[in-house]
Design a protein around this motif. Structure first.
Motif, PDB file in Angstrom:
ATOM      1  N   THR A   6     -39.446   8.747 -23.735  1.00  0.00           N
ATOM      2  CA  THR A   6     -39.455   7.319 -23.407  1.00  0.00           C
ATOM      3  C   THR A   6     -38.047   6.746 -23.436  1.00  0.00           C
ATOM      4  O   THR A   6     -37.608   6.060 -22.501  1.00  0.00           O
ATOM      5  CB  THR A   6     -40.351   6.557 -24.412  1.00  0.00           C
ATOM      6  OG1 THR A   6     -41.717   6.933 -24.211  1.00  0.00           O
ATOM      7  CG2 THR A   6     -40.216   5.058 -24.252  1.00  0.00           C
ATOM      8  N   LEU A  32     -34.881   4.177 -15.698  1.00  0.00           N
ATOM      9  CA  LEU A  32     -35.335   2.791 -15.546  1.00  0.00           C
ATOM     10  C   LEU A  32     -34.194   1.789 -15.665  1.00  0.00           C
ATOM     11  O   LEU A  32     -34.146   0.811 -14.904  1.00  0.00           O
ATOM     12  CB  LEU A  32     -36.421   2.477 -16.583  1.00  0.00           C
ATOM     13  CG  LEU A  32     -37.731   3.254 -16.427  1.00  0.00           C
ATOM     14  CD1 LEU A  32     -38.706   2.873 -17.536  1.00  0.00           C
ATOM     15  CD2 LEU A  32     -38.359   3.004 -15.058  1.00  0.00           C
ATOM     16  N   THR A  62     -35.904   8.231 -20.573  1.00  0.00           N
ATOM     17  CA  THR A  62     -36.325   7.736 -19.259  1.00  0.00           C
ATOM     18  C   THR A  62     -35.735   6.358 -18.993  1.00  0.00           C
ATOM     19  O   THR A  62     -35.281   6.059 -17.885  1.00  0.00           O
ATOM     20  CB  THR A  62     -37.869   7.684 -19.173  1.00  0.00           C
ATOM     21  OG1 THR A  62     -38.396   9.007 -19.348  1.00  0.00           O
ATOM     22  CG2 THR A  62     -38.322   7.139 -17.817  1.00  0.00           C
ATOM     23  N   TYR A  91     -43.447   2.578 -13.008  1.00  0.00           N
ATOM     24  CA  TYR A  91     -42.237   3.333 -13.337  1.00  0.00           C
ATOM     25  C   TYR A  91     -41.355   3.587 -12.112  1.00  0.00           C
ATOM     26  O   TYR A  91     -40.231   4.062 -12.250  1.00  0.00           O
ATOM     27  CB  TYR A  91     -42.606   4.662 -14.002  1.00  0.00           C
ATOM     28  CG  TYR A  91     -43.142   4.490 -15.404  1.00  0.00           C
ATOM     29  CD1 TYR A  91     -42.393   3.855 -16.387  1.00  0.00           C
ATOM     30  CD2 TYR A  91     -44.410   4.940 -15.755  1.00  0.00           C
ATOM     31  CE1 TYR A  91     -42.877   3.677 -17.667  1.00  0.00           C
ATOM     32  CE2 TYR A  91     -44.906   4.769 -17.034  1.00  0.00           C
ATOM     33  CZ  TYR A  91     -44.141   4.142 -17.987  1.00  0.00           C
ATOM     34  OH  TYR A  91     -44.633   3.964 -19.250  1.00  0.00           O
TER      35      TYR A  91
END
Length: 199
Positions: free
Chosen positions: A84, A92, A87, A167
């Motif tokens: 997480t 992101l 990412t 996402y």
């Protein structure tokens, strides 16, 4: 080290409970639907897994006997929240509005940043133990299970049942590349933890 592990894992569990509870509050009132919707996100699921694992680890440390099962659950949770964190850091943040939103917004400050860092620090510094390469690769399981569900709900579910691609993995029409990249990234995380645990 044992006391520090207990303290950090207690913080992870309590903070995760508070964050999840707040998902069920909206505009000053309880909103069950809003809370349940948050469980579509890997961020929420990975932090919940890590929170449960942290509670198990804390109890194991208090008893003075952390079983291999508890160690592996903490490992799975740590790999998941590390994925997480990375990412956000590598995908992101650069592609969806910068790091301020994803790391420092009140909704994400714990789940994207503080929670993952606490899990990584406690696992690597206070709880690590040697494991086989095969066991290390089990860290892929949460991401693979979620990935199958996410791909189906975004790409192949009937129109009225689909999720938005929150996402952004399909935004450039190369969802296959995104899938390979996520698996490769998660595998690299597992290898890094395996190496750390072997030190």
């Amino acid at each position: 080290m044992r006391t520090a592990s207990i303290a950090i894992n207690a913080i992870i569990f309590i903070a995760t409970c508070i964050v999840v509870l707040l998902y069920f509050r909206k505009d000053g009132a309880w909103d069950i639907e809003n809370g349940l919707k948050q469980f579509r996100f890997f961020t929420v699921l990975s932090n919940c897994l890590c929170g449960i694992a942290a509670l198990m680890m804390a109890f194991g440390q208090i008893r003075g006997n952390v079983s291999q099962f508890v160690f592996m659950i903490k490992y799975l949770g740590t790999v998941s929240v590390t994925l997480t964190f990375l990412t956000v850091l590598l995908f992101l943040g650069p592609t969806q509005g910068g790091y301020g939103k994803w790391f420092f917004d009140s909704d994400f400050f714990y789940t994207h940043l503080i929670g993952p860092l606490l899990a990584i620090l406690s696992f690597c510094l206070l709880e690590r133990r040697k494991m086989t390469f095969g066991n290390a690769m089990m860290g892929l399981l949460p991401m693979l299970l979620y990935g199958v569900v996410y791909l189906y709900k975004v790409m192949f579910a009937p129109e009225g049942e689909r999720w938005e691609d929150f996402y952004g993995f399909t935004k450039f029409g190369k969802w296959q590349v995104a899938c390979v990249g996520m698996v490769a990234g998660a595998a690299l995380i597992c290898v890094l933890f395996w190496k750390v645990c072997g030190m």
